[in-house]
Design a protein around this motif. Structure first.
Motif, short mmCIF file in Angstrom:
data_model
loop_
_atom_site.label_atom_id
_atom_site.label_comp_id
_atom_site.label_asym_id
_atom_site.label_seq_id
_atom_site.Cartn_x
_atom_site.Cartn_y
_atom_site.Cartn_z
N ASP A 93 0.83 -1.19 0.00
CA ASP A 93 0.00 0.00 0.00
C ASP A 93 0.88 1.25 0.00
OD1 ASP A 93 -2.15 -1.70 0.16
OD2 ASP A 93 -2.21 -1.64 2.36
N GLN A 94 0.36 2.29 -0.64
CA GLN A 94 1.07 3.56 -0.68
C GLN A 94 0.84 4.32 0.63
OE1 GLN A 94 0.39 5.96 -4.16
NE2 GLN A 94 -0.11 4.17 -5.40
N GLU A 95 1.92 4.94 1.08
CA GLU A 95 1.79 5.78 2.27
C GLU A 95 1.30 7.16 1.87
OE1 GLU A 95 4.72 8.01 5.40
OE2 GLU A 95 5.11 5.88 5.05
N ILE A 96 0.22 7.59 2.47
CA ILE A 96 -0.30 8.93 2.21
C ILE A 96 0.55 9.96 2.94
CG2 ILE A 96 -2.31 10.42 2.46
CD1 ILE A 96 -4.06 7.93 2.32
N GLY A 97 0.78 9.75 4.18
CA GLY A 97 1.60 10.65 4.97
C GLY A 97 1.72 10.15 6.38
N SER A 98 2.60 10.75 7.11
CA SER A 98 2.85 10.32 8.48
C SER A 98 3.26 11.52 9.31
CB SER A 98 3.94 9.24 8.55
OG SER A 98 5.17 9.75 8.06
N THR A 99 3.15 11.37 10.60
CA THR A 99 3.58 12.38 11.56
C THR A 99 4.22 11.68 12.74
OG1 THR A 99 2.87 14.24 12.92
CG2 THR A 99 1.31 12.44 12.66
N THR A 100 5.19 12.33 13.33
CA THR A 100 5.96 11.76 14.44
C THR A 100 5.81 12.65 15.67
OG1 THR A 100 7.55 10.82 12.88
CG2 THR A 100 8.21 10.96 15.17
N ILE A 101 5.56 12.00 16.79
CA ILE A 101 5.35 12.72 18.06
C ILE A 101 6.43 12.28 19.04
CG2 ILE A 101 3.75 13.14 19.95
CD1 ILE A 101 1.48 12.42 18.06
N ASP A 102 7.09 13.25 19.62
CA ASP A 102 8.11 12.98 20.63
C ASP A 102 7.41 12.84 21.98
OD1 ASP A 102 10.26 12.89 22.36
OD2 ASP A 102 11.43 14.32 21.19
N LEU A 103 7.24 11.60 22.43
CA LEU A 103 6.55 11.35 23.70
C LEU A 103 7.38 11.78 24.89
CD1 LEU A 103 5.01 7.83 22.97
CD2 LEU A 103 3.98 10.08 22.66
N GLU A 104 8.69 11.79 24.73
CA GLU A 104 9.54 12.18 25.85
C GLU A 104 9.33 13.65 26.20
OE1 GLU A 104 14.24 11.92 27.18
OE2 GLU A 104 13.67 11.80 25.07
N ASN A 105 9.21 14.50 25.20
CA ASN A 105 8.96 15.92 25.49
C ASN A 105 7.64 16.11 26.22
OD1 ASN A 105 11.34 16.62 24.30
ND2 ASN A 105 10.44 17.32 22.38
N ARG A 106 6.62 15.34 25.85
CA ARG A 106 5.33 15.48 26.52
C ARG A 106 5.39 14.97 27.96
NH1 ARG A 106 0.52 15.12 22.17
NH2 ARG A 106 1.63 16.14 20.45
N LEU A 107 6.23 13.97 28.18
CA LEU A 107 6.33 13.44 29.53
C LEU A 107 7.15 14.34 30.44
CD1 LEU A 107 5.32 10.93 31.03
CD2 LEU A 107 7.52 9.84 30.54
N LEU A 108 8.16 15.01 29.86
CA LEU A 108 9.03 15.86 30.67
C LEU A 108 8.55 17.29 30.78
CD1 LEU A 108 12.52 14.66 29.38
CD2 LEU A 108 11.41 14.05 31.52
N SER A 109 7.65 17.71 29.90
CA SER A 109 7.21 19.10 29.91
C SER A 109 6.48 19.43 31.20
CB SER A 109 6.30 19.36 28.71
OG SER A 109 5.77 20.67 28.77
N ARG A 110 6.74 20.61 31.70
CA ARG A 110 6.07 21.07 32.91
C ARG A 110 4.67 21.60 32.63
NH1 ARG A 110 11.51 22.54 33.57
NH2 ARG A 110 12.49 21.57 35.39
N PHE A 111 4.26 21.58 31.36
CA PHE A 111 2.89 21.94 31.02
C PHE A 111 1.94 20.75 31.14
CE2 PHE A 111 5.34 25.23 28.90
CZ PHE A 111 4.63 26.36 29.25
N ARG A 112 2.45 19.63 31.63
CA ARG A 112 1.64 18.44 31.87
C ARG A 112 0.90 18.01 30.60
NH1 ARG A 112 -2.92 16.10 33.97
NH2 ARG A 112 -2.58 14.65 35.72
N ALA A 113 1.71 17.74 29.55
CA ALA A 113 1.15 17.43 28.25
C ALA A 113 0.88 15.94 28.07
CB ALA A 113 2.10 17.90 27.14
N HIS A 114 1.17 15.11 29.07
CA HIS A 114 0.98 13.67 28.87
C HIS A 114 -0.48 13.28 28.95
CE1 HIS A 114 1.12 14.03 33.26
NE2 HIS A 114 0.40 12.92 33.29
N CYS A 115 -1.32 14.11 29.62
CA CYS A 115 -2.75 13.82 29.70
C CYS A 115 -3.45 15.15 29.95
CB CYS A 115 -3.05 12.81 30.81
SG CYS A 115 -4.79 12.31 30.88
N GLY A 116 -4.33 15.53 29.02
CA GLY A 116 -5.00 16.82 29.13
C GLY A 116 -5.99 16.87 30.28
N LEU A 117 -6.17 18.06 30.80
CA LEU A 117 -7.08 18.28 31.92
C LEU A 117 -8.48 18.58 31.40
CD1 LEU A 117 -4.85 20.57 34.16
CD2 LEU A 117 -5.39 18.16 34.55
#
Length: 1882
Positions: free
Chosen positions: A1379-1403
């Motif tokens: 199958d052809q790839e339409i597109g992709s995106t990559t998310i850095d989970l480490e930044n979300r876990l370390l961020s002080r904005f508490r991005a690992h789980c929204g409020l």
């Protein structure tokens, strides 16, 4: 069309070759309509996106339009829609890897077709445009535009409808976000794009080629063979042809250039090319605002110069980087354009009268003079051959072209002299060489004056219309282009004159600058002259016979005009700096003054020169030493008299001055000291060498050789003991043997000679028995003594220059002329006048040496004009060139002197001498260089800067191993000699060239820099020049390395980080096990920096690393305060391998350190999400109360997650009521791109690491090899050293060990996907990858859509940071993988876990303990608040006992601040948790959200492939299990059944006419649900409706699927029978009913339509009289309102009444009938319980439908024709029929009586008595009652009647009454007898 007229009679050709002329044409260049397209040569990825929105007023009845879009060669089509105003909203895109110029020419063809019509008649309308139109639009977009469609075959018919589209061109990295629909975009007229004319005007382009001049000569076939010249000594011309290149068939043209070329030979070898720019020879009328109208392309008749490559004698191109540098001839051309009908001829011969006309139009030819004074030639490379410069214009002055007479076009030969640092220069000093060339050209002075006036005006931005207007008005144009340009220029100057009288704008510079730029653009558009005809001036650098480098100067820039300085060229008579380059390198810097003008106007030229002109004749007398005596006869390889190169010349007594010249003084001999300068000049240290040579016979002993002492070339030199130290030098060490290299222990190297007396060809370090020679090298060093006079004074002393000096020099003053009385022929000084050399071709020296075998001396004689000339004397020197003198008998010229016994007079030598120089001082401040690029595979450099200024240069110190050197150095150039007027130096100063090199090898310049602020060295830089410095500290947070790849097959073992800043280096400890933990063991560091302004201050190697909580002293550094001067940080990752091998794995350059600047603080982290808490009090919290206090009073059922989603998207129709209380934040970008969250890199940032090496090639991208995660803090420090440094920033750090995490990925939907199928759609499905785990099945795809709704959740576990990159890919399902790839995106989970904005789980907004919005985080809100306070370094929150108050961040918060009453939602939870959640949300943390991420494809980098809406939850395993996941499964539609009963119709339009002439219709009704046309149903036919009334009692049954939350119908169906999957569409539930008139033999007639949207159903009328297009108001006030105007059938379930049918006429709706319907909506289960059949089929229930009571005449007439007559005629017209029949019978009787009456011409009969009646025989034989129907004896009524009729006839006879017998019929006439028979009585 292109038409070329060629005159072949004037093109010269070689012998045997005919004048073959081949002409073709094409346009090449940038389209004029899209000039903003950047002229990039490298192709880039671009996306052309077309969005088809809707159609409007498409022509046709009952059409089903489909739109086809052709982008280049790729075709797309939309879905088929119904109606004249279809809605599509479909997006098509195509990617192109082309240059912008190529992309601009890609066509776009949009066509609207009717899918119901046959192919030939299917076209409704079309629109054509190109991508360049979109590219030229603002933002490269045309959004929400209406296209006016036209029929391709009938363009005169006007618009066929409108199509609304959005067009865009996206480049790599640009977003595809569609702007919102602007207000008023629905107005067609205001947003209309009109098509270009489909039938362009036909124009004929005529190109007349008349003749060619100055074509190059024919090249010899072999470079090593002499060319065989024809008689006369000249080579033949090449067979030439003219080729014109043309592309484009319309005007205005698509491109801007017509390429012309001169070709020769059968292979069409290009000799030269030229370009005609359409923008210069035509005008569309838009160049001047309010100016004259445009004109078609025209040119000439005029000459056009051609340029091309030139071959030097070595048969190599002179300048390989520029193929158009040499003049190759010119061609007389004429170009014209007309719009008449073409005659079809492509080529023709020019008529003789046209040739004569052109000759009259050509300007008169005049003699022009070109003069050049060469002030300096610097930046030269060392060359073994003599150097000179050549000045030429066309073929005049070209020493390599024998067709022109020789001229004084070259400077004297010279040896370049070393400047003491890097480059060489020619030591001209006070005697500047001058060259003069005379030529004959057409006088284009009137054109040059106009161009120079406009260019000077544009250059200075000063209006000179007062000078230019009279000049232009006095001009007499000769060609059509002259006329047009003159009119346009005059109009522009008059406008400028009017504008100059007006007052300046009031806005200051902000308003004045745009006006000035506008005027500048107008002037520049007309400051071009393509018809000058004179070629450019060429300056060549010659090294022997080779042409090394060249520079071109346009002729109009040098031309002199008697009309004043404003009309002269900008470089005329001005000293300018030219760089002669080739192959991208600078070979020379030339400072020269040039002048070009008519010879007749050159009288004042000597006054324009700053020195005095002297003209000499020069010849060299040569002698050779034979048998110890010098002799000038029989010289081997050299004539007795020659020029400086050795070419045979005349003896001095046979040299004659040119015509009009005379000698001024006798012959004098003067050595050319500039050629005799020692190679050691300007050197401060010299290494002297002498080779000691020994020889032996084979087997003998070594002894002195025949030549005991030689140099490296083998020439004899004095013994080393006799080598004296020159004056002004001293020896630093004694003679020593060179032991370096391949020598033995005594320094000898050995060799064997191949012939007796000859030196060996090779030397070896080991002695062999067959060796016959050996030598060793003796070295000693001597240095120049520091004295009162420097190196420059030594050169001046040797050249006998007169220099201004405080102390007189001990040398005799040398006059400007070179004549010396002591060197006269009568008493020549033998020791001083001769120049000596070892052999001919070697460098000469002034004093004789041992071993010199050749000598020469230079004779000069000055010449002056015989009479005072009226022009410049140097242009009268053409008498001597070309003069040939026969060689007398007994004298044999040397070989190579011509070979035919003819010698030429020597070319005169012209010098411009200066009496005194001017001294200047140059101060060059070098501060620093940033971001230099290393060479090759090197990662660092040792930069050194070279500064060149005229004939001197200096260098900075070398800074080792850095790419951001800070020299902080000042270079002072003392007493720089510059000849000429000092004011001229001030106005035109020499150029300062700064080059940065890598000291190691100096492979080439790292960067070419202008003159930035430089600094430090030996001298201090003034504070006003040095950038402001401040004391700063740098802290480094090195968190870890990610995705690191090695450069070799060996894996990465133990990498470490190296940080460089300002020459200081910090090295971190290595990572022990990269696969187990990629974080550094120590994370916080201080870079040990020292003060950088100390002289010779070194740097502290290595670095001091602090622990994560360790304290250390901050070591400061002074960095520039301006951010642009701050050097970048350089990161290097080194691996630790065995044996001390540390390969470099990756590098990065961190620029823009301003983003890391901060202020020192007392503790904690820098500005973070918790900072606003300090000021957050009750007053601030009350601002949020108003938003949270909006609640609904009623308590309803909670909606699903999709209700919250649609409420956040603003679609309240699809959201649940009351969902706004629990809102969802939808971001239109990635969460990292939200500005308030700082890219989620508040803790540490990600820096990509790239493969180390030199600069990349054009179009190449750096190769990433990994990532570095870290952060930097740069903050100022107090200048007082006694003040303690502030605390460190990086103190509270989370643990750096890897941790297990549960990752939930929620994929909601995607939109704007790039299509992958031919139908413009794709079949996307989701694939999620984390580390080595991949989720997502290919069979779970959404078919046939570019806006799929997934609603899927993926749950995967991983170890962070080992598996930190979450990759979400969308793939297109194909029947056969892959199958052809339409597109992709990559998310850095480490930044979300370390961020002080508490991005690992929204409020979330509300806290719930159960239900769809249940709390899903691992920590409760109160625990999450405590954790957040700990990470921020704040005290823990303190809650009250009841949980309604909390103290946090020095503030107290009450629950009443956020909730005004009890919570209205279900499952609210404890007050403590609700209050904690409110406080967390007030800290600006990441809320419950939905992010929109852009998809990219690696095969098309930078181009957006669509967007996906999703969110990610990350739950560390150490915090416990998380809550339940959110259910985002897409909503399922419910099955419904719509039952529509058509009862009656009223007032339907009558379209037919019956046989009785009555209007009637055969009515039937069809119906279907919108989108379900295949379920169309129809009633039976109500025939012969005369009043528009119809009765049906017919039931329609429509099953469908309905989404109640979205109020849309879900319609899955296959678009084609071959389709594999169903396409899901969502449409509003709309019932469409149409009323038709049934016709038997023709198409049915459309009577009206009724469209009912079931969710917004119009209120029906109770009676047909009340049914109208608009609801009627009640006539009685007590009836009140009739209820809401609309109702929902999904709520009311049943409705019955009358609705109006409409028809479209003239753009308006008209009432065409009324329908009585009953609508009932049932769910699927209810429909099963209460079944009902279609029509009146079984089960005929709910309700039971009886056959309609229709009139008896309602039937099909073909079934009972007589019955049709009965109901059609009798019932309606029976009275008329009976009356008509009666009248017909009466008429028949009357006619019968008239016909039966007797008519006779006989005389009237006599009166005779009638006998008694008796019956005739016929009657007597009948029965008594046989005829009359009565019994015998009774009188017959009929007989009685008959008798009465007969009697009446007799009475009415015109001839009177006569009596006849009853039984006799003789007297009756035949008609009466016939009438009697007809009565049946016969």
């Amino acid at each position: 069309m292109l038409r070329l007229l060629v005159a072949s009679a004037h093109i010269p050709a070689a012998t045997g070759a005919g004048p073959g002329v081949h002409v073709s044409a094409r346009f090449r260049g940038v389209p004029r309509s899209t000039r903003v397209v950047p002229a990039e040569r490298n192709p880039t990825w671009n996306e052309v996106r077309v969005r088809v929105i809707e159609g409007h007023q498409l022509q046709g009845d009952d059409i089903k339009p489909v739109v086809t879009v052709l982008i280049g060669e790729h075709r797309f089509r939309t879905r088929i829609r119904a109606g004249n105003n279809p809605y599509y909203n479909e997006v098509f895109s195509q990617h192109f890897h082309q240059t912008p110029i190529q992309l601009a020419a890609v066509p776009i063809h949009i066509q609207v077709l009717n899918s119901r019509a046959v192919r030939a008649e299917a076209t409704i309308g079309a629109f054509k445009l190109d991508v360049g139109t979109i590219y030229n639009a603002p933002g490269r977009r045309l959004s929400w535009k209406w296209l006016s469609l036209q029929h391709p075959r009938r363009p005169e018919a006007g618009s066929c409808g409108y199509l609304r589209v959005s067009l865009a061109v996206l480049r790599a990295g640009e977003t595809a976000a569609e702007p919102e629909e602007p207000a008023g975009s629905k107005e067609v007229e205001a947003n209309l794009l009109q098509p270009s004319p489909l039938t362009p005007c036909v124009a004929t382009l005529q190109l007349h080629v008349y003749r060619a001049e100055d074509l190059p000569q024919e090249e010899p076939t072999r470079s090593h063979l002499p060319s065989v010249l024809p008689a006369g000594g000249k080579r033949g011309f090449v067979a030439a042809a003219v080729r014109a290149s043309f592309a484009g068939r319309t005007l205005p043209p698509v491109c801007d250039a017509i390429e012309l070329a001169i070709v020769s030979g059968s292979h069409a070898k290009v000799l030269g090319t030229a370009t005609l720019h359409l923008s210069q020879i035509s005008s569309a009328g838009a160049e001047l605002q309010g100016g004259v109208s445009g004109f078609l392309p025209c040119f000439g008749p005029s000459f056009l110069p051609f340029y091309g490559p030139r071959l030097d004698p070595a048969r190599t191109p002179s300048t390989p980087s520029d193929t158009r540098v040499a003049y190759r001839g010119r061609v007389l051309l004429e170009l014209s354009t007309h719009t008449r009908s073409p005659d079809g001829r492509q080529q023709d011969t020019i008529a003789s009268e046209d040739v004569a006309r052109v000759q009259r139009l050509l300007p008169r030819r005049r003699r022009f003079g070109l003069c050049g004074v060469f002030y300096s030639a610097t930046m030269l490379a060392p060359a073994p051959e003599l150097l000179r410069f050549e000045l030429s214009i066309g073929n005049y002055g070209d020493t390599g072209d024998p067709t022109c007479r020789p001229a004084a076009s070259t400077t004297p030969h010279g040896h370049p002299l070393f400047d003491g640092n890097r480059y060489h220069y020619l030591p001209w000093y006070d005697a500047k060489p001058v060259v003069a060339v005379t030529s004959i050209w057409e006088d284009a002075g009137h054109r040059w004056d106009a161009v120079n006036l406009l260019q000077n005006m544009a250059q200075r931005l000063v209006s000179t219309h007062g000078v230019a207007l009279p000049v232009l008005e006095a001009q007499i144009p000769k060609t059509p282009l002259d006329v047009e340009l003159r009119a346009a220029r005059l109009h522009l100057l008059r406008l400028m004159a009017a504008a100059a009288t007006t007052s300046p704008p009031h806005g200051g510079w902000a308003a004045l600058l745009p006006q000035a730029e506008a005027w500048l653009g107008r002037v520049a558009a007309l400051a071009a002259e393509p018809q000058a005809g004179v070629p450019d001036v060429l300056l060549w650098l010659l090294s022997g016979p080779r042409r090394v480098a060249c520079a071109r100067v346009p002729a109009h820039c040098l031309v002199f005009s008697p009309r004043g300085r404003a009309a002269c060229g900008r470089l005329c008579g001005r000293t300018q700096t030219l760089f002669l380059g080739a192959s991208g390198h600078i070979h020379a810097q030339l400072r020269v003054r040039l002048w070009l003008g008519r010879v007749a106007e050159s009288r004042d030229l000597p006054r324009c020169l700053e020195g005095t002109l002297h003209i000499y004749a020069e010849t060299y007398e040569n002698q050779t030493k034979l048998l110890g005596k010098w002799s000038g006869r029989g010289l081997p390889g050299r004539p007795g008299f020659s020029d400086i190169t050795g070419k045979a010349g005349l003896p001095r007594h046979r040299i004659r001055p040119p015509k009009g010249w005379r000698w001024d003084g006798p012959w004098a001999v003067e050595p050319q000291r500039r050629l005799l300068l020692d190679a050691e000049a300007n050197l401060g240290e010299v290494l002297e060498e002498v080779y000691e040579n020994e020889s032996r016979q084979p087997g003998g002993d070594w002894g002195p050789a025949a030549v005991a002492n030689t140099d490296a070339a083998g020439a004899a030199v004095p013994p080393k003991e006799e080598v004296a130290c020159p004056q002004g030098w001293h020896v630093t060490d004694s003679w020593r043997v060179d032991m370096a290299g391949a020598v033995d222990e005594a320094g000898w190297e050995y060799g064997a000679s191949t012939a007796p007396g000859s030196p060996p060809l090779a030397w070896h370090p080991a002695e062999k028995t067959y060796h016959t020679h050996r030598r060793r090298r003796w070295l000693r060093t001597r240095r120049r003594e520091p004295g009162t006079q420097g190196q420059e004074q030594d050169v001046a002393t040797f050249l006998q220059l007169c220099l201004e000096h405080p102390h007189p020099l001990p040398v005799p003053p040398s006059p400007a002329c070179l004549v010396s009385p002591q060197h006269s022929p009568e008493a020549p000084a033998a020791d001083e006048a001769w120049e000596y050399a070892t052999l001919w071709g070697c460098r000469f020296h002034l004093r004789p040496r041992a071993g010199d075998l050749c000598r020469r001396r230079c004779w000069h004689r000055r010449m002056v004009p015989s009479q005072p000339p009226s022009v410049a004397p140097l242009f009268l020197l053409e008498g001597s060139p070309g003069t040939e003198v026969a060689v007398p008998e007994g004298e044999q010229p040397a070989s190579g002197a011509g070979g035919r016994g003819r010698l030429q007079q020597p070319m005169p030598l012209i010098l411009c001498t200066f009496q005194r120089p001017s001294y200047f001082q140059l101060r060059c401040y070098l501060f620093q260089a940033l971001e230099l690029a290393p060479h090759g595979t090197k990662t660092t450099a040792d930069p050194i800067a070279h500064v060149s200024f005229v004939h001197v240069s200096q260098s900075t110190r070398v800074l080792a191993r850095t790419l951001d050197p800070r020299w902080d150095q000042a270079l002072l150039f003392h007493r720089v000699l510059l000849y000429g007027d000092p004011r001229g130096v001030r106005d035109e100063p020499p150029a300062v060239v700064v080059e940065v090199f890598d000291k190691e090898g100096e492979e080439g310049a790292l960067a070419q820099l202008s003159t930035p602020p430089w600094r430090d060295g030996t001298f201090s830089v003034p504070l006003g020049i040095r950038p402001l410095l401040r004391l700063v500290a740098l802290e480094v947070l090195a968190w870890g390395l990610r995705g690191l790849r090695g450069r070799s097959p060996l894996p990465v073992r133990a990498p470490s980080l190296e940080v460089q800043c300002g020459g200081q280096v910090l090295r971190t400890p290595p990572i022990a096990d990269l696969a187990a933990n990629p974080n550094f063991p120590i994370n916080a560091f201080l870079l040990p920096l020292v003060r950088a302004w100390g002289r010779g201050g070194g740097s502290i190697p290595g670095g001091v690393a602090g622990g994560t909580r360790g304290d250390g002293e901050v070591c400061p550094q002074h960095l520039p305060a301006e951010e642009e001067y701050v050097p970048p940080l350089r990161l290097r990752v080194l691996d630790t391998q065995g044996f001390g091998y540390r390969p470099e794995l990756g590098q990065a350059c961190v620029r823009g350190l301003g983003r890391f600047c901060c202020q020192p603080h007392g503790g904690g982290q820098p500005h973070g999400p918790g900072a606003p808490l300090a000021s957050l009090g009750p007053a601030t919290a009350w601002d949020r109360i108003a938003q949270a206090a909006e609640r609904e009073e009623e308590d309803e059922d909670e909606g699903d997650w999709w209700s919250k989603f649609y409420a956040a998207m603003g679609d309240t129709a699809k959201s649940h009521r009351g969902t706004h209380r629990d809102s969802l934040k939808v971001y239109s970008c990635e969460l990292e791109a939200v500005p308030e969250f700082e890219g989620l890199q508040d803790f540490c940032q990600t820096f990509p690491l790239y493969q180390p090496g030199g600069p990349l090639g054009a179009g190449e991208d750096p190769v990433p090899v990994g990532e570095f995660k870290g952060l930097f803090r740069l903050y100022p420090l107090p200048e007082d050293p006694g003040v303690p440094p502030p605390p460190r920033h990086f103190q509270e750090l989370p643990p750096s060990q890897p941790q297990q995490c549960l990752v939930r990925v929620y994929i909601v939907r995607a939109f704007d996907l790039s299509p992958r199928d031919r139908n413009g759609l794709c079949d996307p499905y989701v694939r999620v990858s984390l580390g080595a785990k991949t989720l997502g099945q290919r069979d779970q795809y959404v078919p046939n859509t570019v806006e799929p709704v997934f609603g899927r959740m993926f749950e995967v576990t991983g170890t962070i940071p080992l598996d930190k990159d979450l990759r979400v890919s969308l793939l297109d399902y194909d029947l056969l993988p892959p199958d052809q790839e339409i597109g992709s995106t990559t998310i850095d989970l480490e930044n979300r876990l370390l961020s002080r904005f508490r991005a690992h789980c929204g409020l979330p907004r509300l806290y719930r303990t159960a239900g769809p919005g249940r709390w899903r985080d691992q920590l409760s809100p109160s625990r999450a608040l405590e954790h957040f306070a700990r990470t921020q370094g704040l005290p823990a929150p303190e809650f009250s006992a009841d949980g309604t108050a909390v103290t946090f961040g020095c503030s107290t918060f009450l629950l009443s601040h956020f909730e005004s009453g009890p919570p209205a939602h279900r499952h609210p939870g404890a007050p403590r948790e609700r209050l904690a959640l409110h406080v967390l949300r007030a800290c600006h943390l990441v809320p419950e959200h939905l992010e929109t991420r852009t998809l990219y494809n690696s095969t098309q980098p930078g181009l957006e492939q669509g967007k996906v809406q999703m969110w990610v939850d990350v739950f560390p395993a150490s915090l416990g299990p998380p809550g339940p996941p959110v259910d985002i499964t897409p909503r399922k539609p419910q099955r419904y059944e719509l039952r529509c009963v058509v009862w009656n119709t009223r007032d339907v339009d009558l379209r037919d006419t019956n046989v009785a002439g009555q209007r009637m219709s055969d009515i039937y009704v069809t119906g279907w649900l919108d989108g379900l046309e295949e379920q169309r149903q129809r009633t039976d036919v109500h025939y012969r409706s005369l009043q528009g009334d119809g009765s049906f009692n017919w039931r329609f049954v429509f099953p469908f699927e309905y989404l109640a939350a979205e109020r849309l119908c879900v319609l899955p169906r296959k678009e084609h029978f071959w389709s594999l999957d169903e396409t899901v569409q969502k449409l509003p539930p709309k019932l469409i009913l149409q009323v038709w008139d049934n016709d038997m033999f023709t198409a049915d007639d459309f009577l009206g339509v009724l469209e009912l949207e079931l969710s917004r159903l119009p209120q029906p009328a109770r009676r047909p009289e009340d049914c109208a297009l608009t609801p009627r108001a009640s006539r009685w006030p007590w009836q009140g309102a009739r209820g809401p105007p609309h109702l929902s059938l999904f709520r009311q379930k049943q409705v019955k009444g009358w609705w109006p049918c409409t028809v479209q006429e003239g753009g308006k709706r008209r009432l065409s009938g009324k329908l009585e319907l009953s609508l009932e909506l049932l769910k699927a289960k209810e429909a099963e319980e209460r079944p009902a059949g279609k029509g009146r089929e079984e089960p005929n229930m709910y309700p039971a439908l009886q056959p309609p009571l229709r009139p008896e005449g309602s039937f099909l007439w073909l079934q009972a024709p007589l019955r049709s007559l009965r109901y059609g005629l009798w019932r309606r017209h029976r009275c008329r029929i009976v009356l008509g029949l009666a009248l017909l019978l009466l008429l028949a009787l009357i006619l019968t009586f008239i016909y039966a009456a007797p008519v006779s011409a006989a005389p009237p009969p006599r009166s005779i008595p009638l006998p008694a009646p008796r019956a005739p025989p016929e009657l007597s034989s009948l029965p008594p009652a046989g005829l009359l129907g009565h019994e015998a004896g009774e009188p017959s009524p009929r007989l009685a009647s008959f008798q009465r009729c007969k009697q009446a006839l007799i009475w009415g006879h015109p001839q009177g009454t006569r009596t006849l017998g009853v039984g006799s019929t003789k007297g009756l006439p035949p008609p009466q007898s016939h009438l009697f028979n007809k009565t049946g009585l016969k």
